[in-house]
Design an enzyme around this catalytic site. Structure first.
Site, PDB file in Angstrom:
ATOM      1  N   THR A  55       0.800  -1.231   0.000  1.00  0.00           N
ATOM      2  CA  THR A  55       0.000   0.000   0.000  1.00  0.00           C
ATOM      3  C   THR A  55       0.833   1.282   0.000  1.00  0.00           C
ATOM      4  OG1 THR A  55      -0.278  -0.194   2.411  1.00  0.00           O
ATOM      5  CG2 THR A  55      -2.052  -1.051   1.017  1.00  0.00           C
ATOM      6  N   GLN A  75      -6.563  -4.577 -24.345  1.00  0.00           N
ATOM      7  CA  GLN A  75      -5.865  -5.410 -23.357  1.00  0.00           C
ATOM      8  C   GLN A  75      -5.441  -4.556 -22.164  1.00  0.00           C
ATOM      9  OE1 GLN A  75      -2.684  -7.781 -25.202  1.00  0.00           O
ATOM     10  NE2 GLN A  75      -3.765  -7.601 -27.150  1.00  0.00           N
ATOM     11  N   PHE A  77      -6.827  -1.831 -20.978  1.00  0.00           N
ATOM     12  CA  PHE A  77      -7.944  -1.377 -20.147  1.00  0.00           C
ATOM     13  C   PHE A  77      -8.462  -2.460 -19.204  1.00  0.00           C
ATOM     14  CE2 PHE A  77      -9.475   2.199 -23.227  1.00  0.00           C
ATOM     15  CZ  PHE A  77      -8.225   2.796 -23.110  1.00  0.00           C
ATOM     16  N   SER A  88     -12.222  10.004 -28.558  1.00  0.00           N
ATOM     17  CA  SER A  88     -13.566   9.570 -28.929  1.00  0.00           C
ATOM     18  C   SER A  88     -13.756   9.596 -30.441  1.00  0.00           C
ATOM     19  CB  SER A  88     -14.616  10.475 -28.270  1.00  0.00           C
ATOM     20  OG  SER A  88     -15.906  10.187 -28.772  1.00  0.00           O
ATOM     21  N   GLY A  89     -14.125   8.444 -30.989  1.00  0.00           N
ATOM     22  CA  GLY A  89     -14.464   8.380 -32.405  1.00  0.00           C
ATOM     23  C   GLY A  89     -15.866   8.879 -32.682  1.00  0.00           C
ATOM     24  N   ARG A 147     -17.640   4.815 -37.790  1.00  0.00           N
ATOM     25  CA  ARG A 147     -16.403   4.255 -37.230  1.00  0.00           C
ATOM     26  C   ARG A 147     -16.423   2.742 -37.092  1.00  0.00           C
ATOM     27  NH1 ARG A 147     -16.944   5.899 -30.773  1.00  0.00           N
ATOM     28  NH2 ARG A 147     -19.079   5.152 -30.517  1.00  0.00           N
ATOM     29  N   ARG A 174       2.224  -7.830 -18.301  1.00  0.00           N
ATOM     30  CA  ARG A 174       2.451  -7.423 -19.692  1.00  0.00           C
ATOM     31  C   ARG A 174       3.919  -7.398 -20.097  1.00  0.00           C
ATOM     32  NH1 ARG A 174      -2.531  -8.584 -21.522  1.00  0.00           N
ATOM     33  NH2 ARG A 174      -4.103  -7.623 -20.177  1.00  0.00           N
TER      34      ARG A 174
END
Length: 220
Positions: A55, A75, A77, A88-89, A147, A174
């Site tokens: 922590t 991946q 997110f 934003s599209g 889109r 990752r």
């Protein structure tokens, strides 16, 4: 600090709050104590990491600006203990920016067509999809509908704010050979920035808590 990745992507450090000593201060507040000398402060970080007291590392916070293909972002997110804001599209016209893997990316795979042809086929599909996207917009179709014809190798951009504890979890999953190669490259860039800003924490992480298999082999 900005690191270029893949053919058009990048990771850029926007902001950082705290450093190694932030974790030290947070840990010692339990005993109503603060910083001591460098040797004991560094030893405390190693102790925390070795014994899983994580922590205090949540008090170190990074904000990154990331440009990555959509399939990489999706991946990314999945790491939910963080904050995200993405291009934003729906509100923006999307640019012609797509990740095209090089033929070398396919080395070692038993494809029935040459890697160069794979790259060509991907490029052809991308061109057709983007032309269709533009035609739909010019025909009055709203961007939020147009889109949907665009493929997952379209580049997106997002802000990622994450504490060091969650960042290390990201690296465990990752920065590892089991992850897809493309997101591995982003994880290596994150590791380089983490190492520069929090060298004691990074070193202790590698020594006691890192579960992946590529950071120790690659110079970050």
């Amino acid at each position: 600090m900005k690191i270029d990745i893949l053919d058009k992507g990048f990771v850029e450090l926007v902001d950082v709050m705290g450093n190694d000593l932030s974790a030290v201060r947070a840990a010692r507040v339990s005993f109503d104590m603060g910083l001591k000398d460098e040797e004991r402060d560094r030893h405390l970080i190693e102790y925390l990491m070795k014994h899983g007291h994580e922590t205090p590392f949540e008090h170190i916070v990074f904000t990154f600006h990331v440009k990555a293909p959509i399939f990489v972002a999706r991946q990314w997110f999945r790491h939910r203990i963080a904050s995200y804001n993405e291009l934003s599209g729906r509100y923006s016209k999307l640019s012609y920016e797509f990740y095209i893997p090089s033929p070398e990316r396919l080395e070692g795979y038993k494809t029935t067509i040459p890697p160069e042809q794979v790259t060509e086929k991907i490029s052809e599909i991308v061109d057709k999809a983007y032309r269709t996207y533009l035609e739909l917009i010019e025909s009055g179709v709203p961007r939020e509908v147009a889109r949907i014809v665009l493929p997952l190798n379209l580049y997106t951009r997002f802000f990622w704010t994450v504490n060091a504890r969650s960042l290390m979890n990201f690296l465990n999953l990752r920065a590892d050979s089991h992850a897809q190669w493309e997101i591995q490259q982003y994880a290596l860039a994150i590791a380089r920035i983490f190492k520069e800003k929090c060298p004691w924490t990074f070193e202790a992480f590698l020594k006691y808590a890192y579960k992946g298999d590529i950071l120790k082999e690659v110079q970050v």
